[in-house]
Write an enzyme that holds these catalytic residues in place. Sequence first.
Site, PDB file in Angstrom:
ATOM      1  N   ALA A  11       0.801  -1.221   0.000  1.00 56.42           N
ATOM      2  CA  ALA A  11       0.000   0.000   0.000  1.00 56.42           C
ATOM      3  C   ALA A  11       0.828   1.263   0.000  1.00 56.42           C
ATOM      4  O   ALA A  11       0.302   2.352  -0.228  1.00 56.42           O
ATOM      5  CB  ALA A  11      -0.924   0.012   1.221  1.00 56.42           C
ATOM      6  N   ARG A  16      10.402   8.257  -0.607  1.00 59.19           N
ATOM      7  CA  ARG A  16      11.826   8.422  -0.920  1.00 59.19           C
ATOM      8  C   ARG A  16      12.175   8.022  -2.353  1.00 59.19           C
ATOM      9  O   ARG A  16      13.283   8.288  -2.817  1.00 59.19           O
ATOM     10  CB  ARG A  16      12.669   7.615   0.077  1.00 59.19           C
ATOM     11  CG  ARG A  16      12.800   8.284   1.440  1.00 59.19           C
ATOM     12  CD  ARG A  16      13.636   7.446   2.385  1.00 59.19           C
ATOM     13  NE  ARG A  16      12.907   6.301   2.882  1.00 59.19           N
ATOM     14  CZ  ARG A  16      13.457   5.299   3.561  1.00 59.19           C
ATOM     15  NH1 ARG A  16      14.764   5.297   3.778  1.00 59.19           N
ATOM     16  NH2 ARG A  16      12.727   4.294   4.000  1.00 59.19           N
TER      17      ARG A  16
END
Length: 463
Positions: A11, A16
Amino acid sequence: MGIQAACVLAAGKGTRMHSAKPKVLQTVLGEPMVRYVLHALEEHFAGNIWLVTGHGAEAVQKSVLSFAPDAHFVLQREQLGTGHALACALPALKEAGVDRVLVINGDIPLVGRKVLADFLAGCADTDLAFATITLPDPGAYGRIVRKDGHLLGIVEAKDYEISRYGAPSGEVNAGLYSLKLALCEELLPLIGNANKSGEYYITDLVGLALERGYTVKGVVCGNNTALLGVNSPLELAEAEAMLQKSVNSALLASGVLLHAPQTVRISPFAEIEPGADITGPCEITGHSRVCADARIMTSCVVRDSVVEGGAEIRPFSHLENAIVHAEALVGPYARLRPGAELGCRSHVGNFVELKKTQLGEGAKANHLTYLGDAVIGSGTNIGAGTITCNYDGRHKFQTHIGANAFIGSNTAMVAPVRVGDNALIGAGSIITKDVPDNELAIARARQKNLGARRNLGTDGEKK
């Protein structure tokens, strides 16, 4: 023993990664990361794999169903942590009669079936087990807390305090768990989010289970890099490089010829037979099959395609969902789109594109040609600049060309149309009607010579 299932946590957004694409769909050797995880799970959990989706749920589901059509999905509408994700899946797992669940992150593309088998073997007779690895730099991984060798729990990196827990040992949580569903039902409602991330962590189940006398075990997996997750572009590149080296080493050992192997990228889902000859840079992905004595030259891309023995794919060619039969020649600079099939000893040359087209045995289309939605007989020659006009703006139609026909250069065939065996089409023709066997067809305006060039204006009219 009851039903055992796997729950894949898929999910996350992957902030990043700096990409709008769901993290588990980031690719390694041309395949989404989650595909590697599901492949590793199939041996033990076929038909009983659930994915918890959230960010980009529709895209994740569409991708997964393309290679795992029996997968199940649960939506985590808000991404509130790994514990919350498991709680979202719990009702579906309970309804399916699951007794024990393996929870695994969807971003560990290096995980393999042996790694999972070893972990599952170490989970015997436990209520809760989790994998640990030891890293020189624990980074953002949750720290394993032990005292005098006894397990106390897992503390997430953001919440770890040396003054409270002591210097970290380097042993960290790998994000792989095996839990009895009854334990999940009892303890998941008890976990809180009083931490620096404000999330509900699945790792909190460890401390809760120990407090209540459950059998808990940290399965030590040493420094096994196969369990490392991918959280940044750098980690993605590192994982891909490791997998590329592993795949290519195995291929070379099996007898595949790889020239400049450091530039050859081959998916582990592709089948490359010993004796195939491949020159980098090139990319072979999906469920492609390259047979013995086939040759793929530099700068080619092959996706979900078959290249049979003796066939040669010349430089800068692109194949997708195509079949190239024995001793056929492709390229350079050819494009075979989905549904293209080249017969034995056929030729497709430079700047030729085929889509949903069958090119018969020994047929040739050597230059600057587009053939779409066509069936072309054996021995037929397609002249340079020929196109099949298969689309009228609303519907697509098919062109049939018989055996040993000759299609003159710069011909346009407006589908639906049939050209018979041994037929000859004059260069520059626009064919809108069927051409019978053995007939010559010419469909162009009569040439007009309008006088000396010096007497003509720029528009070609006499002045």
